[in-house]
Design a protein around this motif. Structure first.
Motif, PDB file in Angstrom:
ATOM      1  N   ILE A  22       0.863  -1.176   0.000  1.00  0.00           N
ATOM      2  CA  ILE A  22       0.000   0.000   0.000  1.00  0.00           C
ATOM      3  C   ILE A  22       0.900   1.225   0.000  1.00  0.00           C
ATOM      4  N   ARG A  23       0.677   2.096  -0.965  1.00  0.00           N
ATOM      5  CA  ARG A  23       1.477   3.321  -1.105  1.00  0.00           C
ATOM      6  C   ARG A  23       0.599   4.539  -0.874  1.00  0.00           C
ATOM      7  N   GLY A  24       1.244   5.620  -0.471  1.00  0.00           N
ATOM      8  CA  GLY A  24       0.556   6.898  -0.328  1.00  0.00           C
ATOM      9  C   GLY A  24       0.035   7.192   1.059  1.00  0.00           C
ATOM     10  N   VAL A  25       0.346   6.359   2.027  1.00  0.00           N
ATOM     11  CA  VAL A  25      -0.132   6.571   3.402  1.00  0.00           C
ATOM     12  C   VAL A  25       0.924   7.355   4.174  1.00  0.00           C
ATOM     13  N   LYS A  26       0.554   8.526   4.615  1.00  0.00           N
ATOM     14  CA  LYS A  26       1.469   9.369   5.381  1.00  0.00           C
ATOM     15  C   LYS A  26       1.785   8.709   6.721  1.00  0.00           C
ATOM     16  N   GLU A  27       3.042   8.803   7.118  1.00  0.00           N
ATOM     17  CA  GLU A  27       3.463   8.174   8.370  1.00  0.00           C
ATOM     18  C   GLU A  27       3.049   8.996   9.581  1.00  0.00           C
ATOM     19  N   SER A  28       2.762   8.287  10.646  1.00  0.00           N
ATOM     20  CA  SER A  28       2.400   8.910  11.914  1.00  0.00           C
ATOM     21  C   SER A  28       3.612   9.646  12.491  1.00  0.00           C
ATOM     22  N   LYS A  29       3.347  10.731  13.161  1.00  0.00           N
ATOM     23  CA  LYS A  29       4.410  11.487  13.838  1.00  0.00           C
ATOM     24  C   LYS A  29       4.556  11.076  15.305  1.00  0.00           C
ATOM     25  N   LYS A  30       3.740  10.118  15.734  1.00  0.00           N
ATOM     26  CA  LYS A  30       3.782   9.694  17.131  1.00  0.00           C
ATOM     27  C   LYS A  30       5.076   8.966  17.434  1.00  0.00           C
ATOM     28  N   ARG A  31       5.559   9.117  18.661  1.00  0.00           N
ATOM     29  CA  ARG A  31       6.820   8.493  19.062  1.00  0.00           C
ATOM     30  C   ARG A  31       6.666   7.015  19.420  1.00  0.00           C
ATOM     31  N   ASP A  32       5.516   6.660  19.962  1.00  0.00           N
ATOM     32  CA  ASP A  32       5.282   5.294  20.411  1.00  0.00           C
ATOM     33  C   ASP A  32       5.035   4.374  19.207  1.00  0.00           C
ATOM     34  N   GLN A  33       5.833   3.306  19.111  1.00  0.00           N
ATOM     35  CA  GLN A  33       5.736   2.387  17.980  1.00  0.00           C
ATOM     36  C   GLN A  33       4.352   1.741  17.895  1.00  0.00           C
ATOM     37  N   LYS A  34       3.794   1.372  19.043  1.00  0.00           N
ATOM     38  CA  LYS A  34       2.473   0.730  19.055  1.00  0.00           C
ATOM     39  C   LYS A  34       1.409   1.673  18.490  1.00  0.00           C
ATOM     40  N   GLU A  35       1.468   2.951  18.851  1.00  0.00           N
ATOM     41  CA  GLU A  35       0.501   3.923  18.334  1.00  0.00           C
ATOM     42  C   GLU A  35       0.679   4.125  16.828  1.00  0.00           C
ATOM     43  N   ARG A  36       1.939   4.138  16.360  1.00  0.00           N
ATOM     44  CA  ARG A  36       2.189   4.272  14.918  1.00  0.00           C
ATOM     45  C   ARG A  36       1.619   3.074  14.159  1.00  0.00           C
ATOM     46  N   LYS A  37       1.830   1.862  14.702  1.00  0.00           N
ATOM     47  CA  LYS A  37       1.299   0.646  14.078  1.00  0.00           C
ATOM     48  C   LYS A  37      -0.235   0.685  14.030  1.00  0.00           C
ATOM     49  N   LYS A  72      13.986   2.573   5.479  1.00  0.00           N
ATOM     50  CA  LYS A  72      14.335   3.292   6.703  1.00  0.00           C
ATOM     51  C   LYS A  72      13.524   4.574   6.802  1.00  0.00           C
ATOM     52  N   SER A  73      13.196   4.938   8.039  1.00  0.00           N
ATOM     53  CA  SER A  73      12.464   6.169   8.284  1.00  0.00           C
ATOM     54  C   SER A  73      13.308   7.361   7.837  1.00  0.00           C
ATOM     55  N   ASN A  74      12.658   8.314   7.163  1.00  0.00           N
ATOM     56  CA  ASN A  74      13.343   9.492   6.658  1.00  0.00           C
ATOM     57  C   ASN A  74      12.388  10.667   6.794  1.00  0.00           C
ATOM     58  N   PRO A  75      12.762  11.690   7.579  1.00  0.00           N
ATOM     59  CA  PRO A  75      11.843  12.817   7.787  1.00  0.00           C
ATOM     60  C   PRO A  75      11.489  13.568   6.500  1.00  0.00           C
ATOM     61  N   GLU A  76      12.326  13.475   5.477  1.00  0.00           N
ATOM     62  CA  GLU A  76      12.047  14.156   4.214  1.00  0.00           C
ATOM     63  C   GLU A  76      11.071  13.368   3.334  1.00  0.00           C
ATOM     64  N   PHE A  77      10.934  12.082   3.604  1.00  0.00           N
ATOM     65  CA  PHE A  77      10.018  11.233   2.842  1.00  0.00           C
ATOM     66  C   PHE A  77       9.122  10.507   3.840  1.00  0.00           C
ATOM     67  N   ASP A  78       7.922  11.022   4.041  1.00  0.00           N
ATOM     68  CA  ASP A  78       7.055  10.485   5.095  1.00  0.00           C
ATOM     69  C   ASP A  78       5.916   9.621   4.556  1.00  0.00           C
ATOM     70  N   HIS A  79       6.149   8.970   3.423  1.00  0.00           N
ATOM     71  CA  HIS A  79       5.138   8.089   2.831  1.00  0.00           C
ATOM     72  C   HIS A  79       5.754   6.739   2.459  1.00  0.00           C
ATOM     73  N   ARG A  80       6.522   6.142   3.359  1.00  0.00           N
ATOM     74  CA  ARG A  80       7.106   4.832   3.028  1.00  0.00           C
ATOM     75  C   ARG A  80       5.999   3.826   2.751  1.00  0.00           C
ATOM     76  N   PRO A  81       6.214   2.935   1.785  1.00  0.00           N
ATOM     77  CA  PRO A  81       5.195   1.919   1.487  1.00  0.00           C
ATOM     78  C   PRO A  81       4.956   0.995   2.681  1.00  0.00           C
ATOM     79  N   ILE A  82       3.773   0.411   2.719  1.00  0.00           N
ATOM     80  CA  ILE A  82       3.416  -0.541   3.767  1.00  0.00           C
ATOM     81  C   ILE A  82       3.259  -1.920   3.130  1.00  0.00           C
TER      82      ILE A  82
END
Length: 189
Positions: A22-37, A72-82
């Motif tokens: 799945i592409r195009g999903v913006k990544e969560s800015k939350k610090r907690d991994q469980k909340e991001r998942k 890898k997480s990259n602040p400049e690219f916040d739509h990594r595929p899932i």
């Protein structure tokens, strides 16, 4: 050896047979991994629900074995595929068959998103797909109309593109997007 490469490719295909990307999903800015998942899972379910497969979303959720962001997480690219691994290949096929359906296009137009659901390809398949786009670009540059790669990503072919007209219309004081394809008009509500 050729046989070894074929066996390796078949093994890769077997490992990916239940996967979608799945592409195009913006990544969560939350610090907690469980909340991001949890946010990723909510987005996955929303996208799969839009796809108009005829399957209830409550039936899809237990069929998801796991999901993970790729790269890898990259602040400049916040739509990594899932990567989403499903428990059932038939569900994967239904989700991919619904690819590009009108309901999803309308959702993307109205919400300014670019969600896409794709098969999980091997590196060789991805390379072949990219090469097909290069070939389409070469044919287009030769002045014989616009050429695109068409069909499923795991079995693409070249096709001459028929122009699609995109217009904005105003309906009941709300902007709606409309487009015309193959003499049919589609309006996003």
């Amino acid at each position: 050896s050729v046989t070894g490469r074929v066996v390796l490719e078949m093994s890769k295909l077997e490992n990916k047979k239940n996967n979608i990307i799945i592409r195009g999903v913006k990544e969560s800015k939350k610090r907690d991994q469980k909340e991001r998942k949890e946010e990723d899972m909510a987005a996955i379910l929303k996208i799969l629900e839009i796809r108009d497969t005829g399957i209830n979303i409550d039936e899809i959720k237990p069929m998801i074995e796991y999901s993970t962001r790729l790269g890898k997480s990259n602040p400049e690219f916040d739509h990594r595929p899932i990567l989403v691994k499903l428990k059932d290949k038939s569900l994967r096929e239904k989700l991919l068959e619904a690819k590009g359906n009108t309901k999803q296009r309308e959702f993307n137009i109205m919400n300014g998103t670019k969600y896409r659901v794709e098969p999980d390809l091997t590196s060789e398949q991805r390379q072949f797909y990219k090469q097909m786009w290069v070939e389409a670009g070469l044919k287009t540059s030769q002045g014989n109309g616009k050429w695109v790669v068409y069909g499923p990503m795991d079995n693409p072919h070249l096709k001459k593109w028929k122009e699609v007209e995109t217009v904005k219309v105003k309906v009941e004081d709300s902007a709606r997007a409309a487009y015309v394809k193959d003499n049919q008009t589609f309006v996003a509500f």
